[in-house]
Design an enzyme around this catalytic site. Structure first.
Site, mmCIF file in Angstrom:
data_model
loop_
_atom_site.group_PDB
_atom_site.id
_atom_site.type_symbol
_atom_site.label_atom_id
_atom_site.label_comp_id
_atom_site.label_asym_id
_atom_site.label_seq_id
_atom_site.Cartn_x
_atom_site.Cartn_y
_atom_site.Cartn_z
ATOM 1 N N LEU A 17 36.204 -7.037 39.720
ATOM 2 C CA LEU A 17 37.127 -8.271 40.301
ATOM 3 C C LEU A 17 36.167 -9.553 40.242
ATOM 4 O O LEU A 17 36.645 -10.451 40.064
ATOM 5 C CB LEU A 17 37.663 -7.959 41.683
ATOM 6 C CG LEU A 17 38.707 -6.739 41.791
ATOM 7 C CD1 LEU A 17 39.269 -6.597 43.230
ATOM 8 C CD2 LEU A 17 39.742 -6.633 40.855
ATOM 9 N N TYR A 159 35.810 2.944 54.830
ATOM 10 C CA TYR A 159 36.189 1.892 53.715
ATOM 11 C C TYR A 159 37.498 1.091 54.671
ATOM 12 O O TYR A 159 37.447 -0.260 54.625
ATOM 13 C CB TYR A 159 36.652 2.439 52.598
ATOM 14 C CG TYR A 159 37.006 1.440 51.574
ATOM 15 C CD1 TYR A 159 36.100 0.528 50.992
ATOM 16 C CD2 TYR A 159 38.553 1.379 51.146
ATOM 17 C CE1 TYR A 159 36.560 -0.348 50.149
ATOM 18 C CE2 TYR A 159 39.014 0.515 50.254
ATOM 19 C CZ TYR A 159 38.119 -0.336 49.499
ATOM 20 O OH TYR A 159 38.501 -1.207 48.850
ATOM 21 N N LYS A 163 37.428 -2.853 55.768
ATOM 22 C CA LYS A 163 38.339 -4.066 55.160
ATOM 23 C C LYS A 163 39.379 -4.372 56.172
ATOM 24 O O LYS A 163 39.940 -5.444 56.046
ATOM 25 C CB LYS A 163 39.008 -3.061 53.940
ATOM 26 C CG LYS A 163 38.325 -2.915 52.973
ATOM 27 C CD LYS A 163 37.710 -4.204 52.207
ATOM 28 C CE LYS A 163 36.943 -3.901 51.153
ATOM 29 N NZ LYS A 163 36.062 -5.156 50.426
#
Length: 252
Positions: A17, A159, A163
């Site tokens: 990305l 994770y 986030k």
């Protein structure tokens, strides 16, 4: 925000990305600095789009300051895009015992502390810029979370927590920085074609590719990059987290 002529810093720019975003910004006329620990990926990025590159760790103040200095030397630093991240998978209690605490701490350090480190240091630089017409905007800080923050699966505690933290800081940061004309927006991508996915076993990849409802495929990095450009162009987008996921809700 007018992209042409500004300086933009993109972390995680060595692949996925971040690389797609750096290339799209360069094509739109921005003077781009790409930051990553992946030196080989940065070399390839520079060859593709002419970006200036800085190898560094987003959680280290000195490394981020060096990247910001490089960007400021190219023009007014009005855009910082946080794409750097890691996604290790581990169960709370697995075959080898309890979750490695160091792995949990490292995931938070890169994904959450690294994002905040860039946000705070970029905002400090942006506050010194002249505001732009018509709204008095000085800059935009764009973070990358994940739908795992809301739909975290088994094995994703580290994770998902990291986030979720990125999402949690978005609104208070936007509210605080509003007085100086700096926007803060977060994108929460679903499943995308990135090196992170390519590292999974074939069976896992096949199962993942079957999940998105519509479009019934994985996202493409260039689609993420187009959303970055759209957010930059629309000043009313501020303080929000945008799910970008083909209506996907991850199963347990």
């Amino acid at each position: 925000m007018e992209i042409d002529g500004i300086a933009a810093l993109v972390t995680g720019a060595g692949s996925g990305l971040g690389a797609a975003t750096a290339e799209a910004l360069a094509a739109a006329g921005a003077r781009v600095v790409g930051m990553d620990l992946n030196a080989e990926g940065l070399t390839a990025l520079a060859a593709r789009c002419g970006a200036t590159t800085v190898a560094g760790d987003v959680a280290k103040e000195a490394h981020v300051a060096t990247a910001l200095d490089a960007a400021a030397a190219l023009g007014p630093l009005r855009l910082a895009v946080n794409c750097a991240g890691i996604a290790p998978a581990a169960r709370i209690v697995g075959r080898n015992g309890a979750h490695d605490l160091a792995l949990f701490e490292r995931t938070l350090r890169v994904n959450l502390t690294g994002t905040f480190n860039m946000l705070r240091l970029a905002a400090q630089r942006m506050q010194a810029l002249d505001p732009t017409a018509p709204d008095g905007e000085r800059g935009l800080i764009l973070n990358t979370a994940s739908i795992a923050a809301e739909d975290g699966q088994v094995g994703q505690c580290a994770y998902a927590a990291s986030k979720a933290g990125v999402i949690g800081l978005t609104l208070p940061a936007a509210r605080e920085l509003a007085k100086t004309g700096i926007r803060v927006v977060t994108i929460a991508p679903g499943l995308f074609e990135t090196p992170m996915l390519a590292g999974l076993p074939d069976a896992a990849q096949a199962a993942i590719r079957a999940l998105p409802p519509f479009p019934a495929r994985l996202g493409r990095p260039e689609e993420f990059a187009r959303l970055v450009l759209a957010i930059a162009a629309n000043p009313l987008l501020n303080g929000s987290t945008l799910r970008f996921d083909s209506a996907l809700r991850l199963p347990p």
